[in-house]
Design a protein around this motif. Sequence first.
Motif, PDB file in Angstrom:
ATOM      1  N   TYR A   6      63.861  23.577  33.385  1.00  0.00           N
ATOM      2  CA  TYR A   6      63.975  24.223  32.073  1.00  0.00           C
ATOM      3  C   TYR A   6      64.199  23.099  31.066  1.00  0.00           C
ATOM      4  N   TYR A   7      63.944  23.369  29.842  1.00  0.00           N
ATOM      5  CA  TYR A   7      64.391  22.488  28.761  1.00  0.00           C
ATOM      6  C   TYR A   7      64.668  23.419  27.604  1.00  0.00           C
ATOM      7  N   LYS A   8      65.769  24.185  27.709  1.00  0.00           N
ATOM      8  CA  LYS A   8      66.057  25.186  26.698  1.00  0.00           C
ATOM      9  C   LYS A   8      67.550  25.290  26.472  1.00  0.00           C
ATOM     10  N   LEU A   9      67.878  25.680  25.283  1.00  0.00           N
ATOM     11  CA  LEU A   9      69.261  25.915  24.905  1.00  0.00           C
ATOM     12  C   LEU A   9      69.737  27.189  25.586  1.00  0.00           C
ATOM     13  N   VAL A  10      70.913  27.130  26.197  1.00  0.00           N
ATOM     14  CA  VAL A  10      71.477  28.304  26.866  1.00  0.00           C
ATOM     15  C   VAL A  10      72.895  28.557  26.352  1.00  0.00           C
ATOM     16  N   ARG A  11      73.355  29.761  26.589  1.00  0.00           N
ATOM     17  CA  ARG A  11      74.723  30.125  26.216  1.00  0.00           C
ATOM     18  C   ARG A  11      75.736  29.260  26.975  1.00  0.00           C
ATOM     19  N   ASP A  12      76.914  29.112  26.399  1.00  0.00           N
ATOM     20  CA  ASP A  12      77.928  28.190  26.903  1.00  0.00           C
ATOM     21  C   ASP A  12      78.355  28.430  28.354  1.00  0.00           C
ATOM     22  N   ARG A  13      78.344  29.658  28.794  1.00  0.00           N
ATOM     23  CA  ARG A  13      78.847  29.957  30.137  1.00  0.00           C
ATOM     24  C   ARG A  13      77.752  29.975  31.209  1.00  0.00           C
ATOM     25  N   ILE A  14      76.509  29.744  30.821  1.00  0.00           N
ATOM     26  CA  ILE A  14      75.411  29.787  31.794  1.00  0.00           C
ATOM     27  C   ILE A  14      75.593  28.778  32.929  1.00  0.00           C
ATOM     28  N   PRO A  15      75.989  27.527  32.677  1.00  0.00           N
ATOM     29  CA  PRO A  15      76.175  26.609  33.808  1.00  0.00           C
ATOM     30  C   PRO A  15      77.202  27.108  34.832  1.00  0.00           C
ATOM     31  N   VAL A  26      71.725  20.855  36.198  1.00  0.00           N
ATOM     32  CA  VAL A  26      71.886  19.612  35.449  1.00  0.00           C
ATOM     33  C   VAL A  26      71.786  19.962  33.978  1.00  0.00           C
ATOM     34  N   CYS A  27      72.808  19.578  33.215  1.00  0.00           N
ATOM     35  CA  CYS A  27      72.867  19.890  31.786  1.00  0.00           C
ATOM     36  C   CYS A  27      73.243  18.637  31.007  1.00  0.00           C
ATOM     37  N   GLU A  28      73.065  18.678  29.718  1.00  0.00           N
ATOM     38  CA  GLU A  28      73.547  17.617  28.834  1.00  0.00           C
ATOM     39  C   GLU A  28      73.988  18.248  27.524  1.00  0.00           C
ATOM     40  N   THR A  29      74.821  17.540  26.798  1.00  0.00           N
ATOM     41  CA  THR A  29      75.248  17.976  25.475  1.00  0.00           C
ATOM     42  C   THR A  29      74.281  17.375  24.462  1.00  0.00           C
ATOM     43  N   LEU A  30      73.744  18.219  23.609  1.00  0.00           N
ATOM     44  CA  LEU A  30      72.723  17.804  22.651  1.00  0.00           C
ATOM     45  C   LEU A  30      73.326  17.088  21.440  1.00  0.00           C
ATOM     46  N   SER A  31      72.519  16.240  20.837  1.00  0.00           N
ATOM     47  CA  SER A  31      72.873  15.689  19.526  1.00  0.00           C
ATOM     48  C   SER A  31      72.755  16.813  18.506  1.00  0.00           C
ATOM     49  N   ASP A  32      73.351  16.630  17.342  1.00  0.00           N
ATOM     50  CA  ASP A  32      73.254  17.654  16.300  1.00  0.00           C
ATOM     51  C   ASP A  32      71.800  17.933  15.928  1.00  0.00           C
ATOM     52  N   GLU A  33      70.996  16.873  15.828  1.00  0.00           N
ATOM     53  CA  GLU A  33      69.583  17.027  15.454  1.00  0.00           C
ATOM     54  C   GLU A  33      68.809  17.821  16.513  1.00  0.00           C
ATOM     55  N   ASP A  34      68.998  17.468  17.775  1.00  0.00           N
ATOM     56  CA  ASP A  34      68.312  18.183  18.846  1.00  0.00           C
ATOM     57  C   ASP A  34      68.810  19.622  18.951  1.00  0.00           C
ATOM     58  N   LEU A  36      69.834  21.558  16.488  1.00  0.00           N
ATOM     59  CA  LEU A  36      69.171  22.338  15.433  1.00  0.00           C
ATOM     60  C   LEU A  36      67.731  22.662  15.819  1.00  0.00           C
ATOM     61  N   THR A  37      67.035  21.693  16.369  1.00  0.00           N
ATOM     62  CA  THR A  37      65.649  21.902  16.794  1.00  0.00           C
ATOM     63  C   THR A  37      65.569  22.991  17.865  1.00  0.00           C
ATOM     64  N   LEU A  38      66.448  22.911  18.857  1.00  0.00           N
ATOM     65  CA  LEU A  38      66.412  23.892  19.938  1.00  0.00           C
ATOM     66  C   LEU A  38      66.949  25.255  19.505  1.00  0.00           C
ATOM     67  N   LEU A  39      67.856  25.280  18.536  1.00  0.00           N
ATOM     68  CA  LEU A  39      68.280  26.563  17.965  1.00  0.00           C
ATOM     69  C   LEU A  39      67.101  27.263  17.298  1.00  0.00           C
ATOM     70  N   ASP A  40      66.303  26.500  16.554  1.00  0.00           N
ATOM     71  CA  ASP A  40      65.126  27.091  15.912  1.00  0.00           C
ATOM     72  C   ASP A  40      64.153  27.628  16.955  1.00  0.00           C
ATOM     73  N   LEU A  62      69.486  37.812  19.320  1.00  0.00           N
ATOM     74  CA  LEU A  62      68.939  37.225  18.104  1.00  0.00           C
ATOM     75  C   LEU A  62      70.052  36.963  17.092  1.00  0.00           C
ATOM     76  N   LEU A  63      70.941  37.931  16.931  1.00  0.00           N
ATOM     77  CA  LEU A  63      72.067  37.766  16.012  1.00  0.00           C
ATOM     78  C   LEU A  63      72.972  36.617  16.448  1.00  0.00           C
ATOM     79  N   GLU A  64      73.222  36.490  17.737  1.00  0.00           N
ATOM     80  CA  GLU A  64      74.057  35.396  18.258  1.00  0.00           C
ATOM     81  C   GLU A  64      73.459  34.044  17.897  1.00  0.00           C
ATOM     82  N   VAL A  65      72.150  33.907  18.076  1.00  0.00           N
ATOM     83  CA  VAL A  65      71.483  32.634  17.752  1.00  0.00           C
ATOM     84  C   VAL A  65      71.481  32.412  16.236  1.00  0.00           C
ATOM     85  N   MET A  66      71.279  33.469  15.467  1.00  0.00           N
ATOM     86  CA  MET A  66      71.329  33.335  14.004  1.00  0.00           C
ATOM     87  C   MET A  66      72.706  32.842  13.564  1.00  0.00           C
ATOM     88  N   GLN A  67      73.755  33.405  14.139  1.00  0.00           N
ATOM     89  CA  GLN A  67      75.108  32.975  13.780  1.00  0.00           C
ATOM     90  C   GLN A  67      75.336  31.518  14.154  1.00  0.00           C
TER      91      GLN A  67
END
Length: 105
Positions: A6-15, A26-34, A36-40, A62-67
């Motif tokens: 996968y290469y996608k943003l997931v909710r905090d408790r998914i791991p 395997v996960c990583e913490t994203l930079s602020d720029e990345d 924002l890109t993955l949130l979009d 959808l609302l969760e991601v918008m927030q």
Amino acid sequence: MPTKTYYKLVRDRIPEIIEADGKTCVCETLSDEDYLTLLDQKLNEELTEYQESKSLEELADLLEVMQAAVKARGWTLEDLERVRADKAAKRGGFEKKILLKEVRE
């Protein structure tokens, strides 16, 4: 054991949910720029899922991601609500179910 990539943003408790299921992720913490890109990208994904299912659960996602996007861009939920309310006051909402068919000059 097969690996799914996968290469996608997931909710905090998914791991932890994955690991509780006896799997390894395997996960990583994203930079602020990345982030924002993955949130979009996630906004588009959740909108597509809602359009396919028309479910309340997908609207909630959808609302969760918008927030999250609001906060990540440095705004507050109050800012969002203020802008929404201002637009509604000036231009109305969508309660009257108006279909604009044409405008003549």
